[in-house]
Motif scaffolding. Sequence first.
Motif, PDB file in Angstrom:
ATOM      1  N   LYS A 320      40.088  13.906  45.354  1.00 41.52           N
ATOM      2  CA  LYS A 320      40.289  14.831  44.219  1.00 41.52           C
ATOM      3  C   LYS A 320      40.777  14.084  42.985  1.00 41.52           C
ATOM      4  O   LYS A 320      40.383  14.389  41.862  1.00 41.52           O
ATOM      5  N   VAL A 321      41.659  13.110  43.214  1.00 37.67           N
ATOM      6  CA  VAL A 321      42.171  12.321  42.083  1.00 37.67           C
ATOM      7  C   VAL A 321      41.031  11.518  41.449  1.00 37.67           C
ATOM      8  O   VAL A 321      40.873  11.485  40.224  1.00 37.67           O
ATOM      9  N   ILE A 322      40.228  10.895  42.298  1.00 40.00           N
ATOM     10  CA  ILE A 322      39.107  10.101  41.787  1.00 40.00           C
ATOM     11  C   ILE A 322      38.154  11.004  40.992  1.00 40.00           C
ATOM     12  O   ILE A 322      37.627  10.612  39.946  1.00 40.00           O
ATOM     13  N   ASN A 323      37.973  12.245  41.480  1.00 39.78           N
ATOM     14  CA  ASN A 323      37.102  13.176  40.759  1.00 39.78           C
ATOM     15  C   ASN A 323      37.585  13.434  39.333  1.00 39.78           C
ATOM     16  O   ASN A 323      36.771  13.595  38.426  1.00 39.78           O
ATOM     17  N   VAL A 324      38.893  13.482  39.155  1.00 43.13           N
ATOM     18  CA  VAL A 324      39.440  13.689  37.803  1.00 43.13           C
ATOM     19  C   VAL A 324      38.974  12.562  36.884  1.00 43.13           C
ATOM     20  O   VAL A 324      38.480  12.795  35.777  1.00 43.13           O
ATOM     21  N   TYR A 325      39.103  11.336  37.374  1.00 41.85           N
ATOM     22  CA  TYR A 325      38.700  10.191  36.554  1.00 41.85           C
ATOM     23  C   TYR A 325      37.182  10.187  36.338  1.00 41.85           C
ATOM     24  O   TYR A 325      36.696   9.803  35.280  1.00 41.85           O
ATOM     25  N   GLN A 326      36.448  10.617  37.360  1.00 41.31           N
ATOM     26  CA  GLN A 326      34.988  10.613  37.219  1.00 41.31           C
ATOM     27  C   GLN A 326      34.534  11.652  36.192  1.00 41.31           C
ATOM     28  O   GLN A 326      33.573  11.426  35.460  1.00 41.31           O
ATOM     29  N   THR A 327      35.257  12.771  36.119  1.00 39.47           N
ATOM     30  CA  THR A 327      34.957  13.763  35.079  1.00 39.47           C
ATOM     31  C   THR A 327      35.238  13.167  33.698  1.00 39.47           C
ATOM     32  O   THR A 327      34.450  13.333  32.760  1.00 39.47           O
ATOM     33  N   ASN A 328      36.353  12.450  33.599  1.00 37.75           N
ATOM     34  CA  ASN A 328      36.654  11.730  32.350  1.00 37.75           C
ATOM     35  C   ASN A 328      35.523  10.793  31.959  1.00 37.75           C
ATOM     36  O   ASN A 328      35.128  10.715  30.800  1.00 37.75           O
ATOM     37  N   THR A 329      35.042  10.047  32.952  1.00 35.64           N
ATOM     38  CA  THR A 329      34.004   9.043  32.676  1.00 35.64           C
ATOM     39  C   THR A 329      32.758   9.716  32.118  1.00 35.64           C
ATOM     40  O   THR A 329      32.138   9.212  31.167  1.00 35.64           O
ATOM     41  N   LYS A 330      32.405  10.847  32.714  1.00 39.44           N
ATOM     42  CA  LYS A 330      31.201  11.551  32.248  1.00 39.44           C
ATOM     43  C   LYS A 330      31.352  11.987  30.797  1.00 39.44           C
ATOM     44  O   LYS A 330      30.422  11.851  29.995  1.00 39.44           O
ATOM     45  N   LEU A 331      32.532  12.533  30.466  1.00 38.31           N
ATOM     46  CA  LEU A 331      32.766  12.971  29.092  1.00 38.31           C
ATOM     47  C   LEU A 331      32.691  11.792  28.139  1.00 38.31           C
ATOM     48  O   LEU A 331      32.088  11.889  27.049  1.00 38.31           O
ATOM     49  N   LEU A 332      33.271  10.676  28.560  1.00 37.38           N
ATOM     50  CA  LEU A 332      33.279   9.465  27.734  1.00 37.38           C
ATOM     51  C   LEU A 332      31.849   8.996  27.472  1.00 37.38           C
ATOM     52  O   LEU A 332      31.465   8.730  26.316  1.00 37.38           O
ATOM     53  N   ILE A 333      31.061   8.937  28.527  1.00 37.32           N
ATOM     54  CA  ILE A 333      29.669   8.490  28.368  1.00 37.32           C
ATOM     55  C   ILE A 333      28.911   9.469  27.487  1.00 37.32           C
ATOM     56  O   ILE A 333      28.169   9.060  26.570  1.00 37.32           O
ATOM     57  N   HIS A 334      29.108  10.754  27.735  1.00 42.70           N
ATOM     58  CA  HIS A 334      28.413  11.773  26.951  1.00 42.70           C
ATOM     59  C   HIS A 334      28.749  11.617  25.466  1.00 42.70           C
ATOM     60  O   HIS A 334      27.864  11.627  24.607  1.00 42.70           O
ATOM     61  N   THR A 335      30.039  11.456  25.169  1.00 36.32           N
ATOM     62  CA  THR A 335      30.491  11.344  23.779  1.00 36.32           C
ATOM     63  C   THR A 335      29.899  10.111  23.107  1.00 36.32           C
ATOM     64  O   THR A 335      29.316  10.182  22.024  1.00 36.32           O
ATOM     65  N   LEU A 336      30.044   8.966  23.777  1.00 39.01           N
ATOM     66  CA  LEU A 336      29.611   7.707  23.159  1.00 39.01           C
ATOM     67  C   LEU A 336      28.096   7.674  22.994  1.00 39.01           C
ATOM     68  O   LEU A 336      27.579   7.188  21.980  1.00 39.01           O
ATOM     69  N   THR A 337      27.383   8.225  23.974  1.00 37.20           N
ATOM     70  CA  THR A 337      25.925   8.274  23.890  1.00 37.20           C
ATOM     71  C   THR A 337      25.501   9.194  22.747  1.00 37.20           C
ATOM     72  O   THR A 337      24.570   8.885  21.991  1.00 37.20           O
ATOM     73  N   SER A 338      26.195  10.325  22.627  1.00 37.93           N
ATOM     74  CA  SER A 338      25.796  11.281  21.586  1.00 37.93           C
ATOM     75  C   SER A 338      26.060  10.709  20.189  1.00 37.93           C
ATOM     76  O   SER A 338      25.393  11.072  19.234  1.00 37.93           O
TER      77      SER A 338
END
Lengths: 415, 415
Positions: A320-338
């Motif tokens: 569950k903890v790792i999932n929190v960071y993985q959600t962060n990673t997705k947002l980060l990638i989405h933001t930087l890509t956009s």
Amino acid sequence: MHASAVWRTKVPRNPNLEKLQTTYLFPQIEMKKKEHLLKNPNANLIELGVGNTTEPIPKCITSSMAEHCHRLATYEGYKGYGDEQGNKDLREAIADVMYKNTSIDGTQVFVSDDAQCDISRLQLLFGSVVTMAVQDPCFPAYVDSGVTIGQTGDYMASTGQYQNITYMECTSDNDFFPRLSNMPRTDVIFFCSPNNPTGHAASRFQLEKLVDFATSNGSIIVYDTAYSEFITDDSPKSIYEIPGSKQVAIEISSFSKFAGFTGVRLGWTVVPTELLYSNGSPVINDYDRVVCTSFNGPSSIAQVGGLACLTPQGMKEIRKVINVYQTNTKLLIHTLTSIGFQTYGGTNSPFVWVHFPGRKSWDVFAEILEKTNVITIPGLGFGPAGEEFIRFSSFARPNSMQQACRRLKDHFTKN
Amino acid sequence: MHASAVWRTKVPRNPNLEKLQTTYLFPQIEMKKKEHLLKNPNANLIELGVGNTTEPIPKCITSSMAEHCHRLATYEGYKGYGDEQGNKDLREAIADVMYKNTSIDGTQVFVSDDAQCDISRLQLLFGSVVTMAVQDPCFPAYVDSGVTIGQTGDYMASTGQYQNITYMECTSDNDFFPRLSNMPRTDVIFFCSPNNPTGHAASRFQLEKLVDFATSNGSIIVYDTAYSEFITDDSPKSIYEIPGSKQVAIEISSFSKFAGFTGVRLGWTVVPTELLYSNGSPVINDYDRVVCTSFNGPSSIAQVGGLACLTPQGMKEIRKVINVYQTNTKLLIHTLTSIGFQTYGGTNSPFVWVHFPGRKSWDVFAEILEKTNVITIPGLGFGPAGEEFIRFSSFARPNSMQQACRRLKDHFTKN
């Protein structure tokens, strides 16, 4: 320095330490942060830099450690020294949980106070006579510990490299895997997957090539899997999933990022009994000697915590903890890509590696810090091939990550 | 070794590790113990060997660690990486409590996972170009870590010494203090007081001579005070009580024996800012670099425990624990003396050093183990001058110590 301290010993400064060019990368980033806060005392800083975990440790793990602390105050529960190699039950649990489909057993697992410390202990093991190769870019401790032990020549300002180290460029041009056919033989090959900083996890096919290369050269791979629990696809989590690897590979890993143990301090190193020096003597015997002489096992409290991590409940909570960071990673990638940036990593790693074409990474680091109050790491800190790149870490509270992403978007879209 | 493992890498074995003659002393004793238990499965073994603490840790200390564990499960209390040099509050508390009458402050204190680990980190600092001296007998990690880093030549079976190490004989003939006028200059001098194994605490006068010697030679003293809290007379507890020492001395110390932290793992090293290499650069800068590169601070939980030790209540409770061991020591000395043995140490140390004239120490060790089921340490394990001696540790539960003393008395009076 005190002005009065003019008297000197006659002890020569270690010429190896003299070769090191800068402070270690991560304290350097801390200094930049402190400088920034001195100039901007009210800055609302968000740290996506050093890769420091932010989510609490699951209660089932902290409770087991707390209980152990209380037991240490009782006659029944008190225990002093443990085995230098780590407690038997933890060594076996690591083998069972992390290496279940391999023949690695507990006797080949050395529990430690973290992978970074083990890197230096491995350099003590190898000594100064071996040659080494690293990925470029790579986690700076491999190079710096190699310089410290005396494996390298001088730093060459023109290339940003140390003499006597083979830098294996791993960039998007080669799918972050070195062109091994162009590489000279070295005794030791440091290889980190999922990679810090690029976030790339080597595929099974790539690792088979790596093991082949080491085997044909008679080299030893030091395989760093500190981020393996962040893998989401079918990339191997351990080098020992590759046939033939036990004759050529040591593996180091860590509870730091996996279980939020950055402050608790716990990791491990696997040295297979099959791994032999050129004279036929087993590497594991010498590593055992180094561990007994230069270390004495990690804290018993941390070891109890590690054991709790590896229970089914512990593993479920950690997920569950790792999932929190993985959600962060997705947002980060989405933001930087956009915004329009080319990003790498992140799928199998908490790190996102972002290209800023034509720009010096320390300049980009300074710009992001100054304009958005977000700490990152300049790619050059990981080696010359890291120039033009920034490493973003996803270790942050979700609301901080959301805010950081908003700031990054604001800054880079209006500029 | 697996019989099938015939394939070898082409990596040369580290020639420094090849020089080491035996396993590290304390694991060697553990092996002897296991062998004995295999032959005598019902043996009621009493361990006066490795120096492993047996008294529980005072509750005020374990409770603070347990509370910290619980905090790590909360958003408010969670913290990841600490400073590589240790937490500021603990560094300052060590300076305040342990160095209150010196100018050592927290910035010169590096908190660690124990003195033994710091010895190897100091050897990484010095590198292979320096020359070293050790007391003979001495704690084996100084020599073994010096061999590992490449400061020495080969082992000489005829003398039991390594080439390139100066062995400073410390025996009852010279009040356990080396005849410095006969000693050649070395870059580094390892000096342990209260001494492990002889139990002798150097007097102020002796330490003034040592600091003078280092100053006139431009040497660096590595002063090991892991047992300083066992001092009962006016022997200095720190080298920094001696004027001029900050220009020539590093001090290492430990919570292990002092607070029962052998399993918790906590220690420290002091590097004064006044200590300079021959080129004028401060040693502290390089040690900071080594700590940041090869270490990452001790467990945050252990550090909270260390801070609790240094409170007035903590120190008061620890004093009670030390008293238990000191009572053991008195009984041990009384018993051995009444048998007729000449004993040394014990007054300022948990170790009693006992002479068995004309006998090989490993033979005496084996006899005591076989006949009384008491584990000790043979003096030869600490260096050639330890031959004919046995080190008895007073770290045992009082009833075990009483039983051990009865058995020793029975055995040695009827023989």
